[in-house]
Enzyme design. Structure first.
Site, PDB file in Angstrom:
ATOM      1  N   LYS A   1      -6.736   3.014   8.551  1.00 10.22           N
ATOM      2  CA  LYS A   1      -5.843   4.047   8.034  1.00 10.22           C
ATOM      3  C   LYS A   1      -6.458   5.433   8.146  1.00 10.22           C
ATOM      4  O   LYS A   1      -5.772   6.409   8.503  1.00 10.22           O
ATOM      5  CB  LYS A   1      -5.501   3.736   6.578  1.00 10.22           C
ATOM      6  CG  LYS A   1      -4.665   2.473   6.390  1.00 10.22           C
ATOM      7  CD  LYS A   1      -4.468   2.148   4.920  1.00 10.22           C
ATOM      8  CE  LYS A   1      -3.642   0.882   4.750  1.00 10.22           C
ATOM      9  NZ  LYS A   1      -3.469   0.525   3.325  1.00 10.22           N
TER      10      LYS A   1
ATOM     11  N   SER B   1       0.802  -1.229   0.000  1.00 11.68           N
ATOM     12  CA  SER B   1       0.000   0.000   0.000  1.00 11.68           C
ATOM     13  C   SER B   1       0.832   1.277   0.000  1.00 11.68           C
ATOM     14  O   SER B   1       0.280   2.354   0.138  1.00 11.68           O
ATOM     15  CB  SER B   1      -0.925   0.001   1.216  1.00 11.68           C
ATOM     16  OG  SER B   1      -0.189   0.074   2.409  1.00 11.68           O
TER      17      SER B   1
END
Length: 803
Positions: A723, A680
């Site tokens: 996140k 990511s």
């Protein structure tokens, strides 16, 4: 010494034993007065030796000493390093103690002789000869001391004393021989004791013979236990203890409704137990096995409450927020209620530490009125810990699962398998693989423990599994679980939890009355933002505990008079540094992104979401790419792909196509001590590299996540909720996400979504337009080296997955 004459001699009292005239003995001396006698004595001196009535008497008086004693001559005196002494004495004749003359520094007694009576009579000689012949017949059985006494030519009185000194007489019997001065009577008395010794010896031989026949050669180590049993049998008071034990075990099983297979095994083992010798090792193994079977809840169930409203209320009372998790638990309970306890899914609560996974399991147990059992699986590396040991091994035990059910006492407890992702694998098999049968609703009705070797129905147990990192679990095990994610709490949720749960608990744990400490909401918010950086509330609870202990110290120092009129202690935001020290966390995003070449990324870790910074720099060199920060292979590939993308799209990005001529590019992720890897970070590396080469800074209010292809396509990633919450905690207001992750934003709490702007990108062009500032700062050169600024400590070892 004449029988009419009295004389004073030193007196040595004996704690134990009796001495007879005509023997040589070694006596240990250790008491203070006795040592004083030894110091004053010399070899050749004469003393009196008498026995005490009670060996525990330390300073005996006349009433504590036997009235008849022996006169003895000292042959030798020895001493050891400990200060004790040993006397070698020869006993001479019987004397009677009339009085004690002195007691310090040692005892002195006035005595007179008590001569033998009828010592040379014909009767005495006949009795002595008869006793001598009788002992010769018993010589092989009685022992060496008596044989030696027979072989010597002694007078009748001396012979009687010599035989008595070699018999195992009691204190009373020995003193009876000592005080008997009539020699024929003494010989008759000794003859009676010899016969008693012979009968005892014959009885011992008979018992030993019975024991040998019963045990055989292989069981000689249990000779003492069998001898005791034979003695009880001879006396007629055997209690049939072993038979009673088997009967008690049989009675236990009579009240249990066992499955057919288990009932056959129990009956077989009970019959086998009745045939086993109790001294045989297999007896205890079989008995322990049957006791374990009898303690299992084969047909016992808790009266579970299936009121869904009660369950919902219990969950709300114990936990704030977590609405999706609570809803999933209620759905699970509803299915169990409608299906009348049929097989269902296994819940797995996955999330960072401190978000309430374990306490959720306890709340379910309390709400449904089931016993709660918790099994900690962290670090377990032996399959036998789960499935038990086979009974062929010494010390075999059932596994943790069966033991937990046995302790709960019912078939349907709530069983929490804690930290299942931290199972290890050793040389003794895989404990994770051992859980596959247990956590499969289609198979666990016949779960077989190696110790039991019988199927046990575990389908009625409500299993709740907890884990931090699902990536560490095997695919077959994950396939058996229904994952319920707990991503963490927002600052407002933490405020409510701190006010309603953590603060009252810390007051109670630190012995403070409610209302003693008042913590303002603004102070709580500052503790949350400036002193903690976590997904859960574990560290927040510790910080509130520090405040409570500081208040407890102030309260404890108050005088009783001041305590009666004391007011509650208020803690305001301005005073936090006095209690907790300097602030630990700051909004460092603006500081780090103040120069081109630095981008803020979002990462997922086993302890929740977090932010990280990607730093890039250019320097004179040969066109090489340097990558540092202890990155894994996936992140290194993302860095090389980013460089390729920038070079292939240099013209559209307004970058010099020859930027690598005579220059090196360095990509660094700070906190090199923490391993990092995952897919990511690709978008963040692309953005940081483009920012460096174009001289355009990345917006300080923006963070991003996602993977990128060589063609600039932005691919979706996981962990969006964690996140976004991490970005919110860090003070970031804009987040760039892959376009296909737009649907995942609904998982973010509304109070967080309403304060943030989301940019959904399908390609890198959209990312760069949203992330980079429109103007450049000419005074900052593209080749400026950046100082490594670090990364937030994740608090977990190993590689940090950024997926």
């Amino acid at each position: 010494m004449s029988d009419k004459q009295t004389q004073v001699y030193p007196l040595l009292p004996l704690r134990r034993g009796i001495l007879y005239p005509g023997s040589v003995s070694t006596l240990p001396v250790g008491r203070k007065r006795s040592l004083a006698l030894v110091e004053a004595a010399r070899a050749g001196d004469t003393i009196v030796i008498a026995s005490q009535h009670d060996p525990s008497t330390e300073r005996p008086a006349l009433a504590d000493i036997q009235p008849v004693a022996v006169l003895a001559k000292i042959h030798r005196i020895g001493r050891n390093k400990a200060g004790n002494a040993r006397l070698v004495v020869e006993t001479l004749e019987r004397v009677k103690i009339d009085a004690l003359e002195t007691s310090d520094p040692y005892l002195q007694a006035r005595v007179h002789a008590t001569p033998d009576e009828n010592a040379q009579s014909t009767e005495a000689k006949i009795l002595a000869e008869s006793l001598r012949e009788h002992i010769r017949e018993l010589a092989g059985e009685a022992g060496g001391g008596l044989v030696e006494a027979v072989s010597k030519d002694m007078r009748p009185s001396e012979f009687a004393d010599a035989v008595a000194s070699n018999l195992p007489l009691t204190r009373e019997a020995g003193f009876e021989v000592l005080v008997t001065v009539d020699v024929p009577e003494r010989l008759r008395l000794v003859a009676r004791y010899v016969n008693e010794a012979r009968e005892t010896q014959e009885m011992r031989q008979k018992i030993d013979e019975e024991v040998r026949k019963r045990l055989g050669k292989q069981q000689r180590d249990h000779i003492l236990r069998e001898r005791m049993k034979a003695i009880q049998s001879e006396l007629g008071d055997g209690n049939g203890e072993d038979e009673d034990e088997v009967a008690k075990l049989r009675a236990k099983f009579e009240g249990i409704e066992l499955p057919e297979e288990a009932a056959k095994v129990v009956e077989r083992e009970l019959k086998r137990l009745t045939k086993l010798n109790p001294a045989h090792p297999e007896f205890n193994v079989a008995r322990t096995y049957l006791e374990t079977l009898s303690e299992l809840p084969w047909d016992t169930r808790a009266e579970a409450v299936d009121d869904l409203d009660a369950v919902a209320k219990q969950l709300d009372d114990d936990h704030y927020g977590l609405d999706e998790v609570k809803e999933r638990i209620l759905e699970h309970m509803a299915v169990l209620k409608l299906s009348k306890g049929s097989k269902g899914t296994i819940l797995c609560l996955a999330g960072p530490p401190g978000v309430g996974k374990t306490s959720l399991g306890r709340s379910i147990a309390e709400a449904t009125n089931r016993p709660f059992v918790r099994i900690a699986l962290g670090g377990v590396r032996d399959e036998a810990e789960i499935r038990g040991h086979r009974r062929t091994y010494i010390g075999a035990l059932p596994g943790r699962i069966i033991n937990a059910v046995r302790k709960s006492g019912v078939k349907n407890p709530v069983m929490l398998l804690d930290e299942v992702d931290k199972l290890s694998q050793g040389f003794s098999g895989s404990p994770e693989a051992a859980l596959l049968e247990l956590l499969d609703p289609e198979q666990n009705d016949t779960f077989t423990d190696h110790y039991l070797e019988l199927p046990f129905d575990m389908s009625e147990v409500m299993f709740v599994v907890t884990a931090n990192d699902l990536s560490r679990m095997s695919a077959p095990l994950r396939d058996r679980l229904e994952i319920v994610q707990l991503s963490g709490y927002t600052p407002e949720e933490k405020l409510e939890i701190a006010r309603d749960h953590l603060l009252p608990r810390q007051l109670d744990e630190n012995a403070l009355e409610p209302g003693t400490m008042l913590l303002e909401d603004e102070a709580l918010r500052q503790v949350i933002t400036d002193y903690t950086r976590e997904a859960g509330v574990r560290q927040l609870g510790r910080e509130i505990g520090r405040l409570a202990r500081a208040v407890a110290l102030k309260v404890a120092r108050r005088s009783p008079e001041a305590e009666a009129d004391a007011e509650a202690i208020h803690i305001e935001a301005e005073e936090l540094e006095d209690y907790l020290g300097k602030r630990r966390f700051f909004n460092e995003v603006a500081e780090r992104t103040a120069v081109p070449g630095v981008a803020t990324g979002l990462a997922w870790t086993p302890v929740g979401g977090d932010i990280l910074f990607i730093e890039t720099s250019q320097m004179p060199g040969k066109g090489a790419l340097q990558i540092t920060g202890q990155l894994g292979d996936v992140m290194k590939e993302s860095a090389r792909a980013a460089l390729t993308y920038v070079r292939s799209n240099a013209e559209s990005l307004e970058v010099d196509p020859n930027f690598l001529d005579g220059r090196d590019v360095h990509i660094h992720v700070p906190a090199g001590a923490v391993p990092k890897d995952g897919p990511s970070a690709g978008v963040t590396i692309f953005t940081a590299l483009t920012s460096l080469l174009t001289g355009r800074r990345v917006r300080s209010d923006t963070a991003m996540t996602g993977e990128c292809t060589l063609r600039g396509r932005v691919l979706p990633v996981g962990g969006i909720k964690a996140k976004v919450l991490a970005a919110h905690r860090a003070g970031i207001t804009r987040v760039i996400l892959p376009h296909r992750n737009a649907r995942d934003v609904d998982d973010v709490p509304e109070e967080v979504r309403s304060t943030m702007e989301f940019v959904f990108a399908e390609d890198m062009q959209t990312v760069l337009e949203a992330a980079l500032e429109t103007s450049t700062e000419a005074e900052l050169g593209a080749d400026q080296s950046l100082t490594s600024l670090g990364i937030v400590d994740h608090g977990a070892g190993g590689s940090v997955p950024l997926s």
